[in-house]
Motif scaffolding. Structure first.
Motif, PDB file in Angstrom:
ATOM      1  N   GLY A 119       0.834  -1.191   0.000  1.00  0.00           N
ATOM      2  CA  GLY A 119       0.000   0.000   0.000  1.00  0.00           C
ATOM      3  C   GLY A 119       0.874   1.248   0.000  1.00  0.00           C
ATOM      4  O   GLY A 119       2.004   1.237   0.510  1.00  0.00           O
ATOM      5  N   ASN A 130       1.721   4.338   1.607  1.00  0.00           N
ATOM      6  CA  ASN A 130       1.543   4.974   2.912  1.00  0.00           C
ATOM      7  C   ASN A 130       2.795   5.786   3.209  1.00  0.00           C
ATOM      8  O   ASN A 130       3.636   5.408   4.022  1.00  0.00           O
ATOM      9  CB  ASN A 130       1.309   3.916   3.992  1.00  0.00           C
ATOM     10  CG  ASN A 130       0.992   4.531   5.339  1.00  0.00           C
ATOM     11  OD1 ASN A 130       0.487   5.655   5.420  1.00  0.00           O
ATOM     12  ND2 ASN A 130       1.304   3.810   6.398  1.00  0.00           N
ATOM     13  N   ARG A 186       5.374   0.754  -2.983  1.00  0.00           N
ATOM     14  CA  ARG A 186       4.124   0.931  -3.728  1.00  0.00           C
ATOM     15  C   ARG A 186       3.690  -0.391  -4.343  1.00  0.00           C
ATOM     16  O   ARG A 186       4.482  -1.317  -4.526  1.00  0.00           O
ATOM     17  CB  ARG A 186       4.294   1.962  -4.837  1.00  0.00           C
ATOM     18  CG  ARG A 186       5.245   1.506  -5.945  1.00  0.00           C
ATOM     19  CD  ARG A 186       5.100   2.336  -7.199  1.00  0.00           C
ATOM     20  NE  ARG A 186       5.988   1.888  -8.273  1.00  0.00           N
ATOM     21  CZ  ARG A 186       5.708   0.904  -9.113  1.00  0.00           C
ATOM     22  NH1 ARG A 186       4.559   0.255  -8.996  1.00  0.00           N
ATOM     23  NH2 ARG A 186       6.560   0.547 -10.065  1.00  0.00           N
TER      24      ARG A 186
END
Length: 298
Positions: A227, A229, A274
Motif C-alpha cells: 500500500g 503509505n 508501492r
C-alpha cells in the motif's frame, strides 16, 4: 558478454588476459574520434572504420546526440574497440579491458551503458542522478531508484496520465538544481526482463523541453500488494536517501552535495513502497495538484 570483474576461471583467465592485453599492442587503432559531452572529453579508437561507425552511432544514442566532435586529440577518457579473426570484439577503457563479446548487439549495448556512466560520473557543472523524472504543473517529480525497482513503470503511468516525460534513466541537474530533460526512449521490461525501447509518443505522452525546479522526490519501489503509505522526510533525510543514486558522488562529492541541497530544498520528499503503478499515478498527480494549490494560497 563478460565483464572481467565477474570471471571466475582462475589462472586460465589470467593467461587469457595476458594474450588479450598483447592484442591491444599488436593491433593498430588507426580509426578515432574525439568528442565532448557535458564537458567530458572522450576518445574512441578502433581497429576498423566499421567498428568506429558503430561506436559513434552508439555514442550518439547513449548521449541523445548531445556531443560535439572535436578536432583536438586531447581527451580525459579513451575507449578502444578491436575485433579478432574470430569476430570477437574487445572493449578497453583507459588501457584496461572491461568486456568482450561475439554478439554485436550485446557488445554495443554494454558500451552504450558504460559510456553513459563515464560521462555522468565526470560531467562538468552537472549532477546526474539515477532516477525517473516527469514534469507536472511546472515542477519536476523525481523518482530515484535502482534498476528493477519499477521506476520506468511508474514514469510510464504518470506520462499516460498527462505528465511530461523527462527521463527514465537520469535526473540531470545543473548547478542551480534545475532538472533538464534526458528523454531517451523508455526501457520497458517484460515479465522475463527482456528490454524494449518505447518512445514516449507510443504512450500518448509528450516530452518536456524546459528545465524545471524539483517539486517532489518519490523514494519508492514496487512490492507486490504494497500500500502507498508515505512518510514525509526532511531535506536532510531526503539527501541521504538520494546520495546512493547520485552518479558523481565519488568523483565530485562537494559539488554533488551542494547541488542536491539546492535542488530539493523546497521539495516535498515522500518515502513508501508501492503496489500497482497505474492506480498510484492517478493518486499522485491529484495529490500534487492539491499540494501546489495549497502552496499558492498559504
Amino acid at each position: 558478454m563478460l565483464a572481467l570483474q565477474d570471471t571466475k576461471f582462475g589462472s586460465a583467465v589470467a593467461d587469457w588476459l595476458m594474450s588479450e592485453k598483447s592484442l591491444e599492442h599488436t593491433r593498430s587503432f588507426d580509426n578515432e574520434i574525439v568528442f565532448e559531452s557535458y564537458g567530458v572529453r572522450v576518445r574512441i579508437q578502433t581497429t576498423s572504420p566499421e567498428l568506429l561507425e558503430d561506436a559513434e552511432r552508439t555514442a550518439r544514442k547513449a548521449l541523445l546526440d548531445r556531443l560535439e566532435i572535436l578536432e583536438s586529440k586531447e581527451a580525459e577518457h579513451t575507449f578502444r574497440i578491436s575485433a579478432d579473426e574470430n569476430e570477437t570484439m574487445y572493449l578497453f577503457l583507459n588501457g584496461e579491458q572491461v568486456s568482450y563479446d561475439k554478439f554485436h548487439a550485446r557488445f554495443f549495448k554494454f558500451f552504450n551503458g558504460i559510456l553513459r556512466i563515464v560521462v555522468a560520473e565526470h560531467a562538468r557543472d552537472t549532477v546526474f542522478i539515477h532516477a525517473g523524472v516527469v514534469g507536472w504543473r511546472g515542477k519536476a517529480i523525481v523518482i530515484p531508484a535502482n534498476s528493477f525497482e519499477g521506476k520506468t513503470t511508474l514514469v510510464a503511468e504518470l506520462v499516460r496520465n498527462g505528465a511530461e516525460y523527462y527521463s527514465d534513466e537520469y535526473a540531470v541537474l545543473d548547478r542551480h538544481g534545475m532538472v533538464h530533460p534526458f528523454p531517451r526512449d523508455l526501457s520497458v521490461r517484460d515479465d522475463e526482463f527482456r528490454e524494449t525501447d518505447v518512445p514516449v509518443e507510443a504512450l500518448g505522452g509528450k516530452t518536456g523541453t524546459t528545465a524545471l525546479p524539483i517539486g517532489a522526490v518519490l523514494l519508492t519501489r514496487y512490492e507486490e500488494n504494497a500500500g502507498w503509505n508515505p512518510e514525509r522526510l526532511t531535506v536532510g533525510q531526503g539527501i541521504m536517501e538520494i546520495i546512493p543514486h547520485t552518479i558523481p558522488r565519488i568523483f565530485n562529492t562537494k559539488f554533488s552535495l551542494k547541488v542536491l541541497n539546492t535542488a530539493v530544498s523546497d521539495a516535498i520528499i515522500l518515502k513508501s513502497p508501492r503496489g500497482d503503478a497505474g492506480q498510484l499515478a492517478i493518486k499522485l498527480l491529484s495529490f500534487f495538484d492539491n499540494f501546489i494549490y495549497l502552496a499558492k494560497i498559504t
